[in-house]
Write an enzyme that holds these catalytic residues in place. Structure first.
Site, PDB file in Angstrom:
ATOM      1  N   TYR A 162       0.839  -1.204   0.000  1.00  0.00           N
ATOM      2  CA  TYR A 162       0.000   0.000   0.000  1.00  0.00           C
ATOM      3  C   TYR A 162       0.876   1.257   0.000  1.00  0.00           C
ATOM      4  CZ  TYR A 162      -3.635   3.204   1.750  1.00  0.00           C
ATOM      5  OH  TYR A 162      -4.521   4.243   1.925  1.00  0.00           O
ATOM      6  N   LYS A 166       1.114   4.319  -2.723  1.00  0.00           N
ATOM      7  CA  LYS A 166       0.838   5.719  -2.352  1.00  0.00           C
ATOM      8  C   LYS A 166       2.048   6.615  -2.641  1.00  0.00           C
ATOM      9  CE  LYS A 166      -3.418   5.587  -0.991  1.00  0.00           C
ATOM     10  NZ  LYS A 166      -4.450   6.363  -1.714  1.00  0.00           N
TER      11      LYS A 166
HETATM   12  O1  GFB Z   1      -5.446   0.431  11.982  1.00  0.00           O
HETATM   13  P1  GFB Z   1      -4.540  -0.715  11.946  1.00  0.00           P
HETATM   14  O2  GFB Z   1      -5.117  -2.013  11.506  1.00  0.00           O
HETATM   15  O3  GFB Z   1      -3.283  -0.548  11.022  1.00  0.00           O
HETATM   16  O4  GFB Z   1      -3.972  -0.814  13.470  1.00  0.00           O
HETATM   17  P2  GFB Z   1      -1.895   0.236  11.122  1.00  0.00           P
HETATM   18  C1  GFB Z   1      -3.172  -1.842  13.782  1.00  0.00           C
HETATM   19  C2  GFB Z   1      -2.701  -1.819  15.226  1.00  0.00           C
HETATM   20  O5  GFB Z   1      -3.807  -2.079  16.104  1.00  0.00           O
HETATM   21  C3  GFB Z   1      -1.738  -2.969  15.375  1.00  0.00           C
HETATM   22  C4  GFB Z   1      -3.643  -3.370  16.701  1.00  0.00           C
HETATM   23  O6  GFB Z   1      -0.805  -2.696  16.402  1.00  0.00           O
HETATM   24  C5  GFB Z   1      -2.664  -4.095  15.761  1.00  0.00           C
HETATM   25  O7  GFB Z   1      -1.993  -5.173  16.391  1.00  0.00           O
HETATM   26  N1  GFB Z   1      -4.953  -4.021  16.834  1.00  0.00           N
HETATM   27  C6  GFB Z   1      -5.447  -4.536  17.995  1.00  0.00           C
HETATM   28  C7  GFB Z   1      -5.841  -4.250  15.873  1.00  0.00           C
HETATM   29  N2  GFB Z   1      -6.616  -5.120  17.762  1.00  0.00           N
HETATM   30  C8  GFB Z   1      -6.899  -4.949  16.462  1.00  0.00           C
HETATM   31  C9  GFB Z   1      -8.006  -5.342  15.654  1.00  0.00           C
HETATM   32  O8  GFB Z   1      -8.967  -5.962  16.101  1.00  0.00           O
HETATM   33  N3  GFB Z   1      -7.967  -4.943  14.350  1.00  0.00           N
HETATM   34  C10 GFB Z   1      -6.929  -4.234  13.819  1.00  0.00           C
HETATM   35  N4  GFB Z   1      -6.973  -3.864  12.529  1.00  0.00           N
HETATM   36  N5  GFB Z   1      -5.850  -3.893  14.572  1.00  0.00           N
HETATM   37  C11 GFB Z   1      -2.520   0.908   8.754  1.00  0.00           C
HETATM   38  C12 GFB Z   1      -2.079   0.415   7.416  1.00  0.00           C
HETATM   39  O9  GFB Z   1      -1.569   0.449   9.624  1.00  0.00           O
HETATM   40  O10 GFB Z   1      -2.522   2.313   8.846  1.00  0.00           O
HETATM   41  C13 GFB Z   1      -2.830   1.064   6.349  1.00  0.00           C
HETATM   42  O11 GFB Z   1      -2.171  -0.989   7.377  1.00  0.00           O
HETATM   43  C14 GFB Z   1      -2.928   2.563   6.531  1.00  0.00           C
HETATM   44  O12 GFB Z   1      -2.203   0.767   5.149  1.00  0.00           O
HETATM   45  C15 GFB Z   1      -3.318   2.950   7.937  1.00  0.00           C
HETATM   46  O13 GFB Z   1      -1.715   3.157   6.212  1.00  0.00           O
HETATM   47  C16 GFB Z   1      -3.240   4.448   8.165  1.00  0.00           C
HETATM   48  O14 GFB Z   1      -2.022   1.528  11.849  1.00  0.00           O
HETATM   49  O15 GFB Z   1      -0.847  -0.668  11.650  1.00  0.00           O
END
Ligand code: GFB
Length: 336
Positions: A162, A166
């Site tokens: 991703y 970008k």
């Molecule tokens: O928002 P997120 O999925 O992505 O958050 P990123 C991830 C963080 O939250 C990790 C924790 O540290 C996960 O281990 N987490 C805890 C969880 N529980 C959960 C859950 O139930 N679901 C999810 N999704 N996370 C994203 C990128 O990174 O940031 C995208 O993957 C984009 O491409 C976005 O750039 C802004 O913050 O790690």
């Protein structure tokens, strides 16, 4: 040459009032294409534009217009001839989706942004704002992250596909400006949340996932609720209505070469976020950390000095924004 509407704004600094002149690019009846107008970001931009009195906003669902299809995008631009473009359409997702479907993330994003940016150039779009992401910056960046840290070292692996797409998009804006004299700018938002987000717990970002998981555990009286990772990473969150205000401001007032960070200026650990959402929902059970799921980058707090120097400030505190999003989930069938 961009036509500008000039008007005045009263700003207060240390209690002293100044009148500042604003060069607003977009005429109120200009045709404005918001790519991705049904999504978290695009729908917030549309709400902001309507509230500001813009009257000629165009949007197409992905069923009506597949932005990965070069010919379809060309025909759309031939027919609509938009004056301004907000490029908020993208294949997005949380850490698990990014990590599991990297081929789709790189292909779909490269195709969408290449088609839209190139047609915007061919159709003499007056100005375009491209939406990127804070994950474009190196994993081991000094914090808070300045715009100039782009491409200084290696990316975080969980969202590399991703991020590479970008980075290609923001560089495409830069190079089209350089070679063709276009006015295409690029904004890099931090982690966003709010209405119209993706609430699928497998593919979503952390806030919508936690809202659904913790609410379900509360509703079902579950003794435990499972969340991912260790809870140690730090994340910065911005309500999408604050983002939309920033993006419309940039469209109207910003014309420099640098990409622009958009963030709230503060971060917290995932553990603190989980506890905050637990309190807001009233869940009393135990949180279980599934450490087999990745943590992702340890920290990605943005330096927002460039944006705040233009007079923008975040207005929605995280607790207020989460409460508002919880109410929206109740009203829109997310919690049932
Ligand atoms: O928002 P997120 O999925 O992505 O958050 P990123 C991830 C963080 O939250 C990790 C924790 O540290 C996960 O281990 N987490 C805890 C969880 N529980 C959960 C859950 O139930 N679901 C999810 N999704 N996370 C994203 C990128 O990174 O940031 C995208 O993957 C984009 O491409 C976005 O750039 C802004 O913050 O790690």
């Amino acid at each position: 040459m961009i036509k500008t509407n000039v008007f005045c704004r009263v700003v207060s600094l240390y209690g002293v009032f100044f009148v500042s002149i604003i060069y607003a690019v977009m005429e109120k009846d200009a045709k404005i294409y918001v790519a991705g107008h049904r999504g978290l970001v695009g729908s917030a931009i549309v709400r902001n534009l309507i509230a500001a009195g813009y009257t000629n906003i165009v949007g197409k669902t992905s069923a009506e217009l597949d932005l990965r299809n070069q010919q379809a995008v060309k025909e759309f631009f031939d027919n609509e001839q938009p004056d301004y473009v907000f490029l908020a359409a993208a294949k997005v997702g949380g850490i698990h989706a990014n990590n599991t479907y990297p081929a789709e993330f790189i292909h779909d994003n490269l195709a969408i942004q290449t088609n839209v940016i190139h047609q915007a150039y061919l159709h003499d779009v007056k100005k375009l704002v491209f939406l990127g992401s804070s994950c474009i910056y190196p994993r081991a960046c000094p914090q808070p992250i300045k715009e100039e840290y782009l491409l200084t070292s290696a990316l975080e692996k969980t969202n590399e596909a991703y991020a590479v797409a970008k980075i290609a998009g923001l560089k495409m804006c830069e190079f089209y400006n350089k070679q063709y004299g276009t006015s295409f700018i690029a904004a890099m938002p931090t982690n966003l949340y709010g209405p119209n987000d993706n609430f699928n717990v497998e593919t979503s970002h952390v806030i919508p996932a936690l809202l659904v998981k913790i609410y379900n555990a509360y509703k079902n009286n579950s003794p435990t609720c499972e969340v991912w990772g260790t809870g140690n990473p730090r994340r910065e969150f911005l309500h999408v209505d604050d983002l939309a205000r920033a993006v419309v401001l940039l469209m109207n007032e910003y014309d420099q070469e640098s990409i622009v960070n958009i963030g709230s200026g503060t971060d917290l650990t995932i553990r603190e976020l989980v506890m905050l959402i637990k309190d807001l929902i009233g869940y009393q059970g135990e949180i279980v950390w599934k450490s087999s799921q990745p943590d992702g980058t340890p920290r990605k707090l943005l330096n927002i000095d460039l944006l705040t120097s233009m007079g923008w400030q975040p207005e929605i505190a995280l607790t207020d924004g989460l409460q508002e999003t919880i109410a929206w989930c109740h009203q829109n069938g997310i919690f049932n």
